[in-house]
Design a protein around this motif. Structure first.
Motif, PDB file in Angstrom:
ATOM      1  N   LYS A  98      -8.866   8.682   6.782  1.00 41.32           N
ATOM      2  CA  LYS A  98      -9.372   7.138   6.263  1.00 41.32           C
ATOM      3  C   LYS A  98      -9.142   6.094   7.158  1.00 41.32           C
ATOM      4  O   LYS A  98      -7.884   6.088   7.467  1.00 41.32           O
ATOM      5  N   ASN A  99      -9.840   5.045   7.315  1.00 39.07           N
ATOM      6  CA  ASN A  99      -9.739   4.078   8.274  1.00 39.07           C
ATOM      7  C   ASN A  99      -9.361   4.287   9.742  1.00 39.07           C
ATOM      8  O   ASN A  99      -8.517   3.684  10.380  1.00 39.07           O
ATOM      9  N   GLU A 108      -3.331  11.525  -1.523  1.00 41.70           N
ATOM     10  CA  GLU A 108      -3.446  10.069  -1.239  1.00 41.70           C
ATOM     11  C   GLU A 108      -4.340   9.321  -1.995  1.00 41.70           C
ATOM     12  O   GLU A 108      -5.542  10.023  -2.259  1.00 41.70           O
ATOM     13  N   LYS A 109      -4.071   8.524  -2.809  1.00 40.14           N
ATOM     14  CA  LYS A 109      -5.108   7.497  -3.436  1.00 40.14           C
ATOM     15  C   LYS A 109      -6.048   8.353  -4.375  1.00 40.14           C
ATOM     16  O   LYS A 109      -7.328   8.220  -4.291  1.00 40.14           O
ATOM     17  N   PRO A 110      -5.718   9.089  -5.407  1.00 35.72           N
ATOM     18  CA  PRO A 110      -6.607  10.088  -5.996  1.00 35.72           C
ATOM     19  C   PRO A 110      -7.292   9.107  -7.084  1.00 35.72           C
ATOM     20  O   PRO A 110      -6.810   7.915  -7.376  1.00 35.72           O
ATOM     21  N   VAL A 124       0.357   9.912   6.707  1.00 37.91           N
ATOM     22  CA  VAL A 124       1.709  10.540   6.520  1.00 37.91           C
ATOM     23  C   VAL A 124       1.381  11.490   5.580  1.00 37.91           C
ATOM     24  O   VAL A 124       1.775  12.870   5.597  1.00 37.91           O
ATOM     25  N   THR A 125       0.660  11.276   4.415  1.00 33.52           N
ATOM     26  CA  THR A 125       0.491  12.173   3.477  1.00 33.52           C
ATOM     27  C   THR A 125      -0.161  13.600   4.004  1.00 33.52           C
ATOM     28  O   THR A 125       0.124  14.693   3.484  1.00 33.52           O
ATOM     29  N   ASP A 126      -1.217  13.387   4.858  1.00 38.70           N
ATOM     30  CA  ASP A 126      -1.794  14.426   5.403  1.00 38.70           C
ATOM     31  C   ASP A 126      -0.820  15.500   6.147  1.00 38.70           C
ATOM     32  O   ASP A 126      -0.777  16.776   5.885  1.00 38.70           O
ATOM     33  N   GLY A 151      -2.089   3.381  11.826  1.00 34.74           N
ATOM     34  CA  GLY A 151      -1.445   3.942  10.541  1.00 34.74           C
ATOM     35  C   GLY A 151      -0.034   4.333  10.564  1.00 34.74           C
ATOM     36  O   GLY A 151       0.613   4.377  11.747  1.00 34.74           O
ATOM     37  N   LEU A 152       0.585   4.519   9.482  1.00 38.11           N
ATOM     38  CA  LEU A 152       1.868   4.795   9.231  1.00 38.11           C
ATOM     39  C   LEU A 152       2.280   6.132  10.156  1.00 38.11           C
ATOM     40  O   LEU A 152       3.326   6.344  10.674  1.00 38.11           O
TER      41      LEU A 152
END
Ligand code: UTP
Length: 283
Positions: A220-221, A186-188, A226-228, A105-106
């Motif tokens: 996730k995945n 993230e993605k709410p 990064v959001t976390d 991930g990013l």
């Protein structure tokens, strides 16, 4: 300030093309996406760039390396304009590369920039997103970073029903331009989203982001989000968002790539008329 351009991802949204070609090399008219990104960084005053790649994406490095034989050929055939264009690729910036070993991930990609940042703040530009506007989008963020001395993230408004695809901010603003962050998600689900302001592929981080990335568990995945890490950073430091005046385009998505290409092509006088003609005939 230094900048990091993550460009290691699989690009699954753009398969089959991305099976063998990095999505960061997708052309918008005639320039690869990542060249626009490097130019945005350079125009914002950045002169030191780290591009994060992965195995099989070495053609990104080739794009920024000189190709002497080709240059000689253009010189001897008098193609001076093309030659100048080629020599200007990446001019004024030092570019280095690092391999992301595992595509986690990013957030995982950004961890590779820790020693490059060397305890200083760092700008991050996603390698598959281009921007356009009167001034480079990153320079908008850098201006706010200088004023606030805190991490800053670019945001843009999207229709409410689309927020579930993005990182969404919860923030307050007195001028509808700079937002002080209260939270990020993230993605709410649409009905739970705190706003319709979504994270838009450009960031400036204080060095503490690397401590947070190191501490962030895979989400996730099985990816480090990064959001976390940003959410944890927000517990320690103020963070801001800038509703960018320019626009950003995600070339990593097929429809968005097609629209971006059209938008950029329509700005070029040599393509405008033929394109308008084409759509008149076909609509
Ligand atoms: P995306 O979120 O678009 O992920 O990455 P992706 O895996 O490349 O693409 P899809 O979603 O499967 O189609 C945004 C940017 O972050 C980089 C990508 O190369 C892209 O420029 N990235 C992503 C990394 O550098 N490493 C990763 O592990 C994931």
């Amino acid at each position: 300030m230094k900048a990091v351009i993550p460009a290691a991802g699989f690009g699954t949204r753009f398969l089959p093309f991305t099976k063998s070609v990095p999505k960061e090399l997708i052309p918008i008219v005639d320039k690869p996406v990542i060249q626009y990104v490097v130019e945005e960084a350079a125009e914002s005053g950045i002169d030191d760039i780290l591009i994060i790649i992965s195995a099989g994406k070495e053609s990104i490095c080739q794009h920024f390396n000189p190709q002497f034989e080709l240059e000689q050929r253009l010189e001897s055939s008098g193609k001076k304009q093309l030659l100048d264009e080629l020599r200007n690729i990446g001019r004024g910036v030092r570019i280095q590369y690092v391999y992301q070993q595992e595509l986690d991930g990013l957030g995982g990609a950004l961890r590779y920039a820790k020693s490059f940042a060397a305890g200083e703040p760092v700008a991050v530009l996603l390698g598959d997103n281009v921007t356009a506007g009167d001034q480079p989008v990153l320079s908008e963020l850098l201006a706010v970073f200088r004023e606030k001395q805190a991490s800053v993230v670019a945001v843009e408004e999207v229709p409410r029903e689309k927020v579930y695809k993005y990182g969404v901010i919860d923030g307050v603003s007195s001028d509808n331009y700079i937002y002080k962050l209260n939270g990020l998600v993230e993605k709410p689900a649409v009905e739970q989203a705190p706003s319709n302001l979504v994270v838009a592929s450009r960031y400036v981080f204080t060095p503490e982001i690397f401590e947070e990335l190191d501490r962030t568990p895979r989400g996730k995945n099985n990816e480090i989000q990064v959001t976390d890490a940003m959410r944890s950073l927000l517990k320690r430091q103020e963070m801001y968002a800038v509703k960018i005046k320019g626009r950003r385009f995600d070339a990593g998505d097929k429809l968005s790539f097609l629209l971006t290409t059209l938008e950029f092509a329509l700005k070029r006088p040599e393509y405008r008329e033929p394109l308008v003609d084409f759509f008149r005939k076909h609509s």
